[in-house]
Scaffold this motif. Structure first.
Motif, PDB file in Angstrom:
ATOM      1  N   MET A 168     -10.812   2.501  -4.178  1.00  0.00           N
ATOM      2  CA  MET A 168      -9.407   2.864  -3.986  1.00  0.00           C
ATOM      3  C   MET A 168      -8.508   1.854  -4.676  1.00  0.00           C
ATOM      4  O   MET A 168      -8.903   0.708  -4.920  1.00  0.00           O
ATOM      5  CB  MET A 168      -9.063   2.935  -2.492  1.00  0.00           C
ATOM      6  N   SER A 169      -7.308   2.282  -5.007  1.00  0.00           N
ATOM      7  CA  SER A 169      -6.322   1.386  -5.605  1.00  0.00           C
ATOM      8  C   SER A 169      -5.752   0.475  -4.531  1.00  0.00           C
ATOM      9  O   SER A 169      -5.949   0.681  -3.326  1.00  0.00           O
ATOM     10  CB  SER A 169      -5.193   2.200  -6.235  1.00  0.00           C
TER      11      SER A 169
ATOM     12  N   TYR B 107      -2.637   0.191  -3.790  1.00  0.00           N
ATOM     13  CA  TYR B 107      -1.651   0.991  -3.052  1.00  0.00           C
ATOM     14  C   TYR B 107      -2.344   1.806  -1.959  1.00  0.00           C
ATOM     15  O   TYR B 107      -1.865   1.874  -0.818  1.00  0.00           O
ATOM     16  CB  TYR B 107      -0.902   1.914  -4.010  1.00  0.00           C
ATOM     17  N   GLU B 108      -3.472   2.405  -2.275  1.00  0.00           N
ATOM     18  CA  GLU B 108      -4.217   3.171  -1.272  1.00  0.00           C
ATOM     19  C   GLU B 108      -4.756   2.268  -0.180  1.00  0.00           C
ATOM     20  O   GLU B 108      -4.794   2.652   1.000  1.00  0.00           O
ATOM     21  CB  GLU B 108      -5.361   3.936  -1.947  1.00  0.00           C
ATOM     22  N   TYR B 109      -5.166   1.078  -0.573  1.00  0.00           N
ATOM     23  CA  TYR B 109      -5.645   0.109   0.418  1.00  0.00           C
ATOM     24  C   TYR B 109      -4.540  -0.222   1.420  1.00  0.00           C
ATOM     25  O   TYR B 109      -4.769  -0.260   2.636  1.00  0.00           O
ATOM     26  CB  TYR B 109      -6.099  -1.170  -0.296  1.00  0.00           C
TER      27      TYR B 109
ATOM     28  N   THR C 119      -1.710   1.538   2.095  1.00  0.00           N
ATOM     29  CA  THR C 119      -1.110   2.660   2.824  1.00  0.00           C
ATOM     30  C   THR C 119      -2.111   3.485   3.626  1.00  0.00           C
ATOM     31  O   THR C 119      -1.709   4.186   4.567  1.00  0.00           O
ATOM     32  CB  THR C 119      -0.380   3.593   1.838  1.00  0.00           C
ATOM     33  N   ILE C 120      -3.387   3.418   3.273  1.00  0.00           N
ATOM     34  CA  ILE C 120      -4.402   4.213   3.983  1.00  0.00           C
ATOM     35  C   ILE C 120      -5.359   3.302   4.751  1.00  0.00           C
ATOM     36  O   ILE C 120      -5.498   3.413   5.968  1.00  0.00           O
ATOM     37  CB  ILE C 120      -5.191   5.097   3.001  1.00  0.00           C
TER      38      ILE C 120
END
Length: 424
Positions: free
Chosen positions: A246-247, A249-251, A253-254
Motif C-alpha cells: 500500500m502507499s 497515504y493508504e497506510y 488513512t486505512i
C-alpha cells in the motif's frame, strides 16, 4: 601529659568544608570522566551519582534494550551481540553476557540464520504473551509450550548470572508491546519479564530463600531510544509493515484506522514511563543528540550505558575489528508510493510532538536519565506554547488521519525527500 590542641569553631567548620569539597570534586571528576565527556548529553536525572557508583563497583545488573521498533534496534542488537557474544570487545565480554539460548533452538530443529542470535529474545516475549504462529517463535511453536520456552530462557539467564557472574544484556524491540493500549494482557508482559530474572527463580519455584537475595527490579536498566523527526518514525513503520502492499497515504488513512494500536512503536516516552513506574531505571537516548555529536548509537549504549572504557569520541577502546559498527534493516521507498505532501508531513510531525508533551513530567522522574537530549529538549521546551492538546493515542491517530485526508494543500512532495533512505 599529652596536650590537646583546641581548634576554634570556624577552624573546625573550614576543615569539614574542605574535606567535603575534596570529596565532591573527586566524585564529580569521576562522574564527568565516565558519563559526561560530551556536553550535549542533555538532561540527566537525580540518580546519576548512585548509578555511576554502582557501575564502578561492577555490581551485576540486567539491561533491557527495549527498542522500540524502528529506532536503530536491529543495529544495536547486531553490534552488541558481536562485541559481547563473539568477544570483539574484551571488556564487554568479560563483564556481560548475551544470554541467548541458541543451542536449544538449534537442537530443537530450528534453522540457523543471521537472525538466530541477534533476534533471539523476540520469542521470549512471544512466550510471555502466550501467542502462537510467530515466525521467530520456531522453537516454541514447533516443539515447546510457552511455559517450557520461558524456562529455557530463564535457565540461561540464571546460569549466566549465577555461574558466570555476569551482567545480562537482553535486547528485543518486542518489549515495546508493554506499552500497548489495545492488546490483551500487555501490562502482564513486564511482570513476566521480571519473573524470569535470576533472583526470582527460586521464589517462582516455591523453593527456599533465593541465593540471589538482595537483587530486585531496581537492578534492571531499560534502554529506550527516541527518534526524530517524529514523522520519519511513522514512515519507517510503514516501511516495516506494508510499503510493498500500500502507499503511504493508504497506510495513514486505512491501516491506521483498522489495525489494533497502530502507532504503539512511536511512543518511546510512554514506554519509558511504564518501565519507570514499575521501579526500573531507564536510560532514554535521544538519537538526534547522538547524531549531532557524530557518534554511533551502539557505541553510546556500550560507553554511556554499560560503562565500557571508550575513546574521547565514544568508540570502544578495545574493539578488535576496524570496521564501522553495522547499520541494519535499512528500507527505502519508491517516490510514487509516498503520495503525501510536505505540508502534511510537517503537520503530522507537529501532531506527534504535541502528543509527546503528555510526558513532560518525565523530566522530574528520579528513575530516568536522558542521554544526549537534543530534539527531545526542544519538544519539551515548546509544550507550554502549544494550544492544541492530544491527550491519548486515539486522539493522535484521529488527528493523523484527518491531516492525511485534508487535500487543501497543493504543494507537491519534495523529490529529495523521496530519495531519502529512512532507515532504523
Amino acid at each position: 601529659m599529652n596536650s590537646i590542641i583546641q581548634v576554634p569553631f570556624w577552624g573546625r567548620a573550614t576543615i569539614i568544608f574542605t574535606c567535603f569539597l575534596v570529596i565532591s570534586v573527586t566524585c564529580k571528576k569521576s562522574f564527568v570522566n565516565n558519563s559526561e565527556e560530551s556536553s550535549s548529553q542533555g538532561l540527566r536525572g537525580p540518580r546519576d551519582m548512585e548509578y555511576i557508583e554502582t557501575e564502578l563497583e561492577h555490581r551485576q545488573r540486567v539491561f533491557f534494550l527495549a527498542g522500540p521498533h524502528k529506532t536503530s534496534s536491529s543495529s544495536i542488537q547486531l553490534n552488541l551481540y558481536e562485541w559481547i557474544r563473539l568477544g570483539q570487545s574484551n571488556q564487554l565480554s568479560e563483564l556481560f553476557s548475551w544470554p541467548a539460548p541458541s543451542d536449544n533452538f538449534l537442537d530443537a530443529g530450528c534453522d540457523e540464520d543471521e537472525h538466530l542470535e541477534t533476534k533471539m529474545f523476540y520469542p521470549w516475549i512471544e512466550a510471555i504473551k502466550g501467542q502462537k504462529g510467530q515466525t521467530r517463535g520456531c522453537f516454541r511453536n514447533k516443539y515447546h509450550s510457552p511455559e517450557e520456552a520461558r524456562k529455557v530462557y530463564s535457565d540461561k539467564f540464571y546460569s549466566s548470572w549465577v555461574t558466570d557472574k555476569k551482567s545480562l544484556v537482553i535486547a528485543t524491540e518486542a518489549m515495546d508491546f508493554i506499552s500497548s493500549e489495545r492488546r490483551p494482557h500487555s501490562e502482564k508482559i513486564l511482570d513476566g519479564m521480571i519473573d524470569d530474572m535470576p533472583w526470582n527463580r527460586n521464589r517462582n519455584r516455591n523453593l527456599h530463600e533465593s541465593e540471589e537475595e538482595g537483587f530486585s527490579e531496581s537492578d534492571i536498566t531499560a534502554v529506550i531510544t527516541f527518534r526524530t523527526p517524529r514523522s520519519s518514525h511513522l514512515v519507517s513503520l510503514w516501511h516495516q509493515c506494508c510499503m510493498d502492499d500500500m502507499s503511504f497515504y493508504e497506510y495513514l488513512t486505512i491501516h491506521l484506522n483498522v489495525v489494533l494500536d497502530p502507532i504503539r512503536s512511536i511512543d518511546s516516552l510512554k514506554l519509558t514511563q511504564i518501565f519507570s513506574k514499575r521501579g526500573l531505571k531507564v536510560d532514554l537516548i535521544d538519537l538526534s543528540g547522538v547524531s549531532a555529536e557524530g557518534y554511533d548509537v551502539s557505541n553510546v549504549v556500550a560507553c554511556d550505558v554499560l560503562g565500557a572504557e571508550c575513546t574521547s569520541v565514544q568508540v570502544l577502546a578495545d574493539i578488535v575489528v576496524e570496521d564501522e559498527p553495522a547499520v541494519a534493516n535499512v528500507k527505502p521507498h519508491k517516490a510514487e508510493n509516498f503520495n503525501v505532501t510536505d505540508w502534511q508531513i510537517d503537520r503530522i510531525d507537529e501532531a506527534i510532538r504535541t502528543y509527546d508533551c503528555n510526558f513532560l513530567p518525565l523530566l522530574e522522574d528520579e528513575n530516568i536519565r536522558i542521554l544526549y537530549g537534543h530534539d527531545l529538549n526542544i519538544i519539551f521546551s515548546e509544550c507550554e506554547q502549544r494550544h492544541e492538546r492530544l491527550r491519548s493515542r486515539d486522539e493522535l491517530v484521529d488527528r493523523i488521519i484527518e491531516i492525511a485526508l485534508d487535500s487543501s494543500s497543493e504543494v507537491d512532495v519534495d523529490d529529495d525527500l523521496n530519495d531519502v533512505q529512512l532507515s532504523l
